[in-house]
Write a protein that holds these residues in place. Structure first.
Motif, mmCIF file in Angstrom:
data_model
loop_
_atom_site.group_PDB
_atom_site.id
_atom_site.type_symbol
_atom_site.label_atom_id
_atom_site.label_comp_id
_atom_site.label_asym_id
_atom_site.label_seq_id
_atom_site.Cartn_x
_atom_site.Cartn_y
_atom_site.Cartn_z
ATOM 1 N N GLY A 1 67.906 58.948 -83.282
ATOM 2 C CA GLY A 1 68.843 59.794 -84.004
ATOM 3 C C GLY A 1 68.450 61.246 -84.070
ATOM 4 O O GLY A 1 69.288 62.114 -84.246
ATOM 5 N N ALA B 1 67.813 60.289 -91.912
ATOM 6 C CA ALA B 1 68.841 59.305 -92.238
ATOM 7 C C ALA B 1 68.494 58.633 -93.565
ATOM 8 O O ALA B 1 67.330 58.515 -93.924
ATOM 9 N N THR C 1 72.247 54.236 -94.216
ATOM 10 C CA THR C 1 72.639 54.502 -92.834
ATOM 11 C C THR C 1 71.811 53.661 -91.877
ATOM 12 O O THR C 1 72.340 53.050 -90.940
ATOM 13 N N ARG D 1 66.495 61.076 -97.737
ATOM 14 C CA ARG D 1 66.670 60.947 -96.288
ATOM 15 C C ARG D 1 65.287 60.883 -95.662
ATOM 16 O O ARG D 1 64.354 61.509 -96.144
ATOM 17 N N GLN E 1 62.884 60.874 -91.982
ATOM 18 C CA GLN E 1 62.847 61.254 -90.576
ATOM 19 C C GLN E 1 61.463 60.977 -90.014
ATOM 20 O O GLN E 1 60.479 60.919 -90.757
#
Length: 128
Positions: free
Chosen positions: A18, A22, A26, A77, A79
């Motif tokens: 991605g 996220a 998700t 989120r 990452q």
């Protein structure tokens, strides 16, 4: 560097693919989609993966130093800290560093690569 379990690897694959942060929701939705497509790839086909399970996996990955959490947003989120290539190179370096005879390990490795990979190595070493 710690090894990754099947679900941890699946989450990392999604984060690497991605290229952006996220949420756990998700990631859970993407895991459900990829699991259905692969037919039990992460060992969870036919089961609804709970978001708490994904959060637990993300917490473990964070402790291993593989993901970072953006704490300024809700929901948080996540990452990847490094790219898949950087991570793989780090694993290779770690394994090589643990070998008592690095030259022997390198010789075994070089002896096992394809001619195309050997050519790539020659080109890359020419730039070092």
């Amino acid at each position: 560097m710690a090894s990754l379990g099947e679900l941890e690897r699946a989450v990392m694959d999604l984060l690497w693919a991605g290229h952006e942060a996220a949420t756990a929701n998700t990631l859970r939705d993407k895991l459900a989609t990829t699991t259905e497509a692969k037919g039990d790839a992460a060992g969870h086909a036919g089961k609804e993966l709970a978001v708490t399970t994904v959060l637990t996996v993300l917490s473990r990955l964070e402790k291993k130093g593989l993901v970072e959490r953006e704490r300024g947003t809700r929901p948080h989120r996540y990452q990847a800290v490094s790219s898949r290539e950087e991570h793989t190179a780090e694993l290779m370096h770690e394994v090589l560093g643990s070998a008592p005879d690095r030259e022997a390990v390198l010789a075994q490795f070089i002896g096992s690569v394809t001619e195309g990979e050997a050519e790539t190595l020659r080109k890359l070493l020419g730039h070092v």
